[in-house]
Design an enzyme around this catalytic site. Sequence first.
Site: not given
Length: 473
Positions: A373-374, A390, A393-394, A425-426, A428-429
């Site tokens: 994950h980025p 991603s 989501e971001q 750091f992950i 669910a945005v």
Amino acid sequence: MQRYPRNMIGYGPTPPDAKWPGGAKIAISFVMNYEEGGENNILHGDAASEAFLSEIIGAAQWPGQRHWNMESVYDYGARAGFWRLHRLFTRENIPLTVYGVTTALARGPEQVLAMQEAGWEVASHGLKWVEHKDMPETEERAQMEEAVRLHVEVTGERPTGWYTGRCSMNTMRLAAEMGFDWVSDTIDDDLPYWMEVEGRDRHQLVIPYTMDANDMRFAVPAGFSEGDQFFTYLKDSFDALYAEGQEGAAKMMSIGMHCRLLGRPGRIMALKRFIDYAKGHEGVWFARRLDIARHWAHVHPPVRRALVPHRMEKASFVKAFGGIYEHSPWVAERAWGLELGPVHDRAAGLANALARVFRTATEAERMAVLGAHPDLAGKLAAAKRLTANSTSEQASAGLDALTDAERAAFERHNAAYTDKFGFPFIIAVRDNTKASIMAAFETRLANDRETEFRTACAQVERIAYHRLKDLLP
């Protein structure tokens, strides 16, 4: 690979609003089972007498013999019960559907004429009122085809719908292959639904039937013993479904009737009371099953879905879902080998299958997923090198439009978090905002590594669920 054929989800937690004609809150389908003259009887070439759904307590088949009392019970249905029900429904001007056993219809020409003159739908209830469970598929198909042929001969019309009742595991598929407008050999829902038939281009409409709001319970142990119990059960069923209709989720109520059972004078008044009760409400649609089928086909036509996970070959499955867990197609590869079924064709179901694989993977494998994950609003995002998932989501949390101060804060937190835990750091945005993400940074930086590893893994699963919701119902 294992596949589980039963559909244990159906419409799920949010069934569609039926949108019945005129804004009706409920559709009521009365069904008359006409079986008299089609039951087991050595006169009909059967090995023994009938023993099912009669007034005779503890009835058993009599091999090689006629059963005078059993025949008399069925005869009552044709001689008296049918006409009592016919008078009630024609007087109330309520249409109904007849499940007609074809050999019974052939032995009841006056009853058939009365059905047709009343405008009732006469559907097929099979050639004979006998068990199909032990029939070879070829024999059952032949009997079903003969039922249709004889139905046309007796009524002048091909039946629009099918219900065997005493069915086999092949019945639904065979009925679908025969091209009926609807089939009803299920008791699994309160709404019609479309069934995909393997090897065929068309969907089959299924209109579920009922075994509970059914007078058959006058003839089974622990069933109804008096009319008031039948009325109360119908009323309670109606009230529950009508209330759901008022909340924008209109349903269907099926009521099963047998001439030899409900046609008795000690029971029919309970039916009359229920009809009066239902008529006392606005927005009640009394419909034949054919009317329901036509409405459903028009308002809720079948939709052919592009992705049906439990039916997909492995390569297609991995291609479609291999990116759900960031850069970790092995999760989808292993999930394909689980016992998948129709329940996994929806986002929640497939998310669970993928999560099962992830949860049972080694810690090193799960660490690799976390590491794939980025960083949030990190260098990959700035260089526009994120995956499409991603990136979307971001952006949903506004992380693609940070101020310089916000970007600097994210960079500090990302570095501190990675230094402490060894993975990015992950979160669910889609469940969060910029502010809640920043607050989560502060809170989770205080966790120990074991707690944070579990938290991060749970967030990976949550992200996967959101991604699947973009692809599946």
